[in-house]
Design a protein around this motif. Structure first.
Motif, short mmCIF file in Angstrom:
data_model
loop_
_atom_site.label_atom_id
_atom_site.label_comp_id
_atom_site.label_asym_id
_atom_site.label_seq_id
_atom_site.Cartn_x
_atom_site.Cartn_y
_atom_site.Cartn_z
N ARG A 73 51.68 75.71 47.79
CA ARG A 73 50.28 75.63 47.35
C ARG A 73 50.22 75.38 45.85
O ARG A 73 49.43 74.54 45.37
CB ARG A 73 49.57 76.94 47.72
N THR A 74 51.06 76.09 45.09
CA THR A 74 51.08 75.89 43.63
C THR A 74 51.44 74.44 43.31
O THR A 74 50.77 73.78 42.51
CB THR A 74 52.14 76.82 43.00
N LYS A 75 52.49 73.95 43.96
CA LYS A 75 52.94 72.58 43.66
C LYS A 75 51.89 71.55 44.06
O LYS A 75 51.61 70.61 43.32
CB LYS A 75 54.24 72.28 44.42
N GLY A 174 43.40 80.65 47.35
CA GLY A 174 43.64 82.05 47.73
C GLY A 174 42.39 82.90 47.66
O GLY A 174 42.47 84.11 47.43
N LEU A 175 41.23 82.29 47.85
CA LEU A 175 39.98 83.05 47.70
C LEU A 175 39.22 83.25 49.02
O LEU A 175 38.75 84.36 49.30
CB LEU A 175 39.04 82.34 46.69
N PHE A 203 40.71 73.72 48.56
CA PHE A 203 40.71 75.15 48.88
C PHE A 203 41.67 75.42 50.04
O PHE A 203 42.10 74.50 50.73
CB PHE A 203 39.30 75.64 49.25
N ASP A 204 42.02 76.67 50.20
CA ASP A 204 42.80 77.00 51.39
C ASP A 204 42.07 78.05 52.21
O ASP A 204 41.16 78.73 51.71
CB ASP A 204 44.24 77.42 51.04
N VAL A 286 43.14 72.33 52.02
CA VAL A 286 42.22 71.23 52.32
C VAL A 286 41.84 70.50 51.03
O VAL A 286 41.56 71.14 50.01
CB VAL A 286 40.92 71.81 52.94
N ILE A 287 41.83 69.19 51.10
CA ILE A 287 41.26 68.38 50.01
C ILE A 287 40.12 67.58 50.64
O ILE A 287 40.32 66.88 51.64
CB ILE A 287 42.30 67.43 49.38
N ALA A 288 38.92 67.74 50.08
CA ALA A 288 37.75 67.09 50.68
C ALA A 288 36.84 66.50 49.60
O ALA A 288 36.85 66.97 48.45
CB ALA A 288 36.98 68.10 51.53
#
Ligand SMILES: C[S@@+](CC[C@H](N)C(=O)[O-])C[C@H]1O[C@@H](n2cnc3c(N)ncnc32)[C@H](O)[C@@H]1O
Length: 292
Positions: A73-75, A174-175, A203-204, A286-288
């Protein structure tokens, strides 16, 4: 959750930052990421251990694929910012915790205004640690204290002078899992209302099955219980396979979704095309894009 974060530093923010500090010191190319600022937020003892014994600490952290998820996720989000920074005039990081991208990528984001939103206690500790280490805060960075459950994001955005109708980048890393469905609905509606066409949200989320605690594996059960124990309960999820329906309610369209299989192929695949580590399979990133 909202009471806890009003009263003390977010433990999950510390834990994710600790993972990034470990990942920064590790020499293993699959696990290495670049958050050189993560160590400054951690205790000297923690930093001593992860700096001196990164392989040992990595083996300890890498049980069940949660650490691999964090590294991926960081990368992924770092890469997204590096490759797309010029497209955005505003970057909003919600639930920022010890995210250091506003500083790490400042040369790429110097044209943009960056807004970081987080619970006041965690945010103050972050600011004080940065100041204590004489790290210059970029002049284009605005810190906005908020409790998403109790306060209006729209009001905070107005007060902060957010410009509507221009392409902005929203990051919620992470929210989402810690907020109620009502709060998530409010936040996504407000983001939708405030963002211009071609704004991007990254976001995830967790799969609803984890939140329901139905047919969960031992690892999933342990993650759920640990979160409950530290008072940052997992309460929001999206059904696996239903992300496009979720996004369309807020006029966003999916660009790409990264589940554990995709993350393993992207970050933990060797030259022989073998997967060398597992990423826990309970989240997606997700990228939207805002479609209208
Ligand atoms: C798991 S941490 C993630 C931090 C950071 N984005 C990262 O990836 O390292 C969750 C963050 O969400 C924030 N948070 C959770 N619930 C919140 C709420 N109701 N209002 C404001 N911030 C909240 C916490 O303070 C914490 O910084």
């Amino acid at each position: 959750m909202s009471n806890k974060i009003n009263a003390k530093i977010s433990q999950t923010a510390q834990m994710t930052c600790g993972g990034r500090a470990l990942s920064y010191y590790t020499k293993d190319k699959y696990y290495k990421s670049d958050d050189y600022l993560a160590p400054i937020f951690m205790s000297p003892f923690f930093v001593f251990i992860v700096k001196r014994f990164p392989s040992f600490a990595s083996r300890f952290a890498a049980k069940g694929g949660g650490y691999e998820y964090l590294v991926s996720r960081t990368k992924l989000i770092d890469e997204f910012i590096k490759n797309n920074s010029k497209r955005f005039q505003q970057v909003l990081i919600l639930g920022a915790g010890f995210d250091s991208r506003a500083i790490r990528f400042n040369s790429k984001l110097s044209h943009a205004t960056i807004f970081e939103f987080d619970a006041p206690i965690t945010q103050n500790i972050k600011i004080n640690k940065l100041k204590g280490k004489n790290i210059k805060l970029p002049s284009n960075l605005k810190f906005i204290p908020i409790n998403f459950t109790e306060e209006s994001l729209a009001q905070k955005l107005d007060e902060a002078g957010l410009k509507k109708e221009i392409p902005s980048l929203y990051i919620l890393e992470g929210l989402t899992y810690y907020l109620t469905p009502e709060t998530i609905n409010t936040i996504f509606n407000q983001i939708s209302k405030y963002s211009g066409k071609d704004s991007i949200i990254v976001f995830d989320y967790m799969y609803s099955s984890v939140i329901r605690q139905k047919n969960v594996s031992k690892v999933e059960e342990r993650i759920y219980q640990n979160a409950e124990k530290i008072g940052e309960k997992l309460i929001f999820g999206i059904e696996n396979g239903k992300i496009e329906q979720f996004l369309s309610q807020y006029k966003f369209e999916l660009i790409e979704e990264f589940d554990s299989n995709k993350l393993e192929k992207k970050y933990f695949c060797n030259e022989k095309q073998e997967i060398i580590a597992s990423v826990i399979g309970i989240h997606s990133i997700v990228i939207a894009r805002k479609s209208v």
